[in-house]
Design a protein around this motif. Structure first.
Motif, PDB file in Angstrom:
ATOM      1  N   PHE A 123       0.793  -1.230   0.000  1.00 25.95           N
ATOM      2  CA  PHE A 123       0.000   0.000   0.000  1.00 25.95           C
ATOM      3  C   PHE A 123       0.825   1.279   0.000  1.00 25.95           C
ATOM      4  N   CYS A 127      -2.708   2.868  -2.653  1.00 21.38           N
ATOM      5  CA  CYS A 127      -3.979   2.126  -2.673  1.00 21.38           C
ATOM      6  C   CYS A 127      -4.703   2.345  -1.347  1.00 21.38           C
ATOM      7  N   GLY A 130      -7.499  -3.026   0.481  1.00 18.73           N
ATOM      8  CA  GLY A 130      -7.205  -4.264  -0.212  1.00 18.73           C
ATOM      9  C   GLY A 130      -7.962  -5.435   0.377  1.00 18.73           C
ATOM     10  N   TRP A 202     -15.671  -3.173  -5.478  1.00 22.07           N
ATOM     11  CA  TRP A 202     -14.404  -3.323  -6.189  1.00 22.07           C
ATOM     12  C   TRP A 202     -14.558  -2.939  -7.658  1.00 22.07           C
ATOM     13  N   HIS A 207      -9.194   0.499  -9.253  1.00 29.01           N
ATOM     14  CA  HIS A 207      -7.911   1.190  -9.342  1.00 29.01           C
ATOM     15  C   HIS A 207      -7.400   1.625  -7.968  1.00 29.01           C
ATOM     16  N   ARG A 208      -8.260   1.530  -6.952  1.00 31.14           N
ATOM     17  CA  ARG A 208      -7.872   1.939  -5.593  1.00 31.14           C
ATOM     18  C   ARG A 208      -7.764   0.754  -4.644  1.00 31.14           C
ATOM     19  N   VAL A 209      -8.077  -0.440  -5.132  1.00 32.80           N
ATOM     20  CA  VAL A 209      -8.089  -1.633  -4.281  1.00 32.80           C
ATOM     21  C   VAL A 209      -6.964  -2.574  -4.706  1.00 32.80           C
ATOM     22  N   ARG A 210      -6.110  -2.955  -3.752  1.00 34.38           N
ATOM     23  CA  ARG A 210      -5.091  -3.968  -4.017  1.00 34.38           C
ATOM     24  C   ARG A 210      -5.723  -5.340  -3.873  1.00 34.38           C
TER      25      ARG A 210
END
Length: 318
Positions: A123, A127, A130, A202, A207-210
C-alpha cells in the motif's frame, strides 16, 4: 512494547470460539509492534491489547443499514446481518480511537507477517484498501472476500455508505435479486452477502483496491486453505484436502501448481472444517489456556464430524 496508534489489527467475533485465542496470539506474535484489537467477547481479552463490545459500537450508519437491509440468503439472518454490520463496527472503533488504518482478520485466519511490512509492500503506492477478489464468477455476480483486508478510515467510510446505498439503489437491488434468484433456482447455498457488496464496490474502485489474492512480489494471502484456487483456478498444489504448505524460517509458503515455485503466504485462512488445523499451524508463543483451547477444539471437531455423518446418512435415505 511500542504500539503503533495509527494502525491496528482488528478481529470481529460475536461470542467465543476455541480457536480465537490462537488467532489473536498469532497476530500479536507476527506483528509485535501493532495493537491487536478484538471487537466482541471480552473472554478472549488476554490475547488482545484492546477489547470493545459490539453493543458499544452501534452507530447512526449501522442503524440506517438495519433499516434498509433485506435478507436474501440461505444462511441464517442473524449470521448474515453480523457479516455486514462488522464493517460499521470497525469504522466506529476507528473513529472512537483515532485509528488511521486497520488490517482486518476473520476469526479463523492466522497472520504470519507484520502489518507494517504489509503496508509497505502492498500500500505504499497509495492504494486505499485491499481484499481478495478471485478471478472467477459466482453465478450472475462475482464475489470478493475480506477475511484478510486492509482499510483506511476514509475508504471504509465509503464502503459502509455504499452498503447502505446498495439496498436502496434500483440497479444494485436488481443485481442482488438476480443473484438470489440464481441461488434459489439452482439449489445453490448462499445468496447475497457482504461479499457481494465487496465485489460491486471493487468494480467501481478497482484502481484503488489492491487485490490480495494475486501473487504479488512473491507473496499472497490465502483465500481458503481447503481449495487449490486462490486468484486463479487450481493455482496452488494440494496434499489431500488442503493446500500444500511448507514452513521456511517460521513462515508458510504455498507451492504454485504449474511452476513449482514456493510463494510466501502472509496469512492462511482455515475456513469451515479446516479450523481443526489451526493448532498445528500456530507459530506464536505459548499462552495460558492453550491446552484447554486444544481440548475444546477436539470436542468441537468430533461433534461436527458426527453431525456431518448423520446428515450424509439422512441424505442417502431420502
Amino acid at each position: 512494547m511500542f504500539v503503533d496508534n495509527d494502525g491496528a489489527i482488528v478481529v470481529v467475533n460475536a461470542g467465543w470460539r476455541w480457536y480465537l485465542p490462537y488467532v489473536l496470539h498469532q497476530a500479536r506474535f507476527a506483528s509485535r509492534r501493532s495493537r491487536v484489537v478484538l471487537l466482541g467477547d471480552a473472554r478472549a481479552s488476554r490475547a488482545a491489547t484492546h477489547v470493545a463490545q459490539l453493543s458499544d459500537l452501534e452507530s447512526r450508519e449501522a442503524r440506517e443499514f438495519r433499516k434498509h437491509y433485506r435478507h436474501m440468503s440461505s444462511n441464517a439472518p442473524g449470521f448474515e446481518l453480523l457479516c455486514w454490520l462488522r464493517w460499521f463496527y470497525v469504522l466506529e472503533y476507528m473513529r472512537a480511537e483515532g485509528v488511521r488504518s486497520v488490517l482486518h482478520l476473520d476469526s479463523d485466519v492466522l497472520l504470519y507477517s507484520a502489518m507494517s511490512e504489509i503496508e509497505e509492500r502492498y500500500f505504499a503506492d497509495g492504494c486505499a484498501g485491499g481484499y481478495l477478489v478471485p478471478d472467477r464468477s459466482d453465478g450472475p455476480l462475482g464475489a470478493a472476500s475480506a477475511h484478510v483486508s486492509y482499510w483506511t478510515r476514509d475508504f471504509l467510510e465509503e464502503f459502509c455508505a455504499f452498503s447502505v446505498r446498495s439496498f436502496t439503489d434500483p440497479g444494485c437491488l436488481r443485481l442482488y435479486r438476480e443473484k438470489w434468484n440464481f441461488h434459489r433456482s439452482n439449489g445453490v447455498p448462499g445468496g447475497v452477502c457482504d461479499m457481494t457488496a465487496l465485489f460491486l464496490f471493487w468494480r467501481e474502485n478497482r484502481h484503488r483496491v489492491r487485490n490480495l489474492a494475486v501473487d504479488f512480489r512473491g507473496g499472497a494471502f490465502d483465500n481458503n486453505i481447503g481449495q487449490s484456487t486462490n486468484y486463479q483456478e487450481d493455482e496452488y498444489a494440494v496434499e489431500g484436502r488442503y493446500k500444500r504448505v511448507r514452513f521456511f524460517d517460521g513462515r508458510p509458503f504455498l507451492c504454485a501448481a504449474r511452476s513449482g515455485v514456493w510463494v510466501r503466504a502472509h496469512a492462511l485462512h482455515f475456513q469451515g472444517c479446516a479450523k481443526r488445523l489451526i493448532p498445528g499451524f500456530y507459530r506464536g508463543a505459548p499462552f495460558r489456556g492453550r491446552d484447554c483451547c486444544r481440548s475444546l477444539g477436539f470436542l468441537a471437531i468430533a461433534r461436527d464430524e458426527a453431525r456431518d455423518r448423520v446428515r450424509a446418512l439422512y441424505r442417502r435415505r431420502v
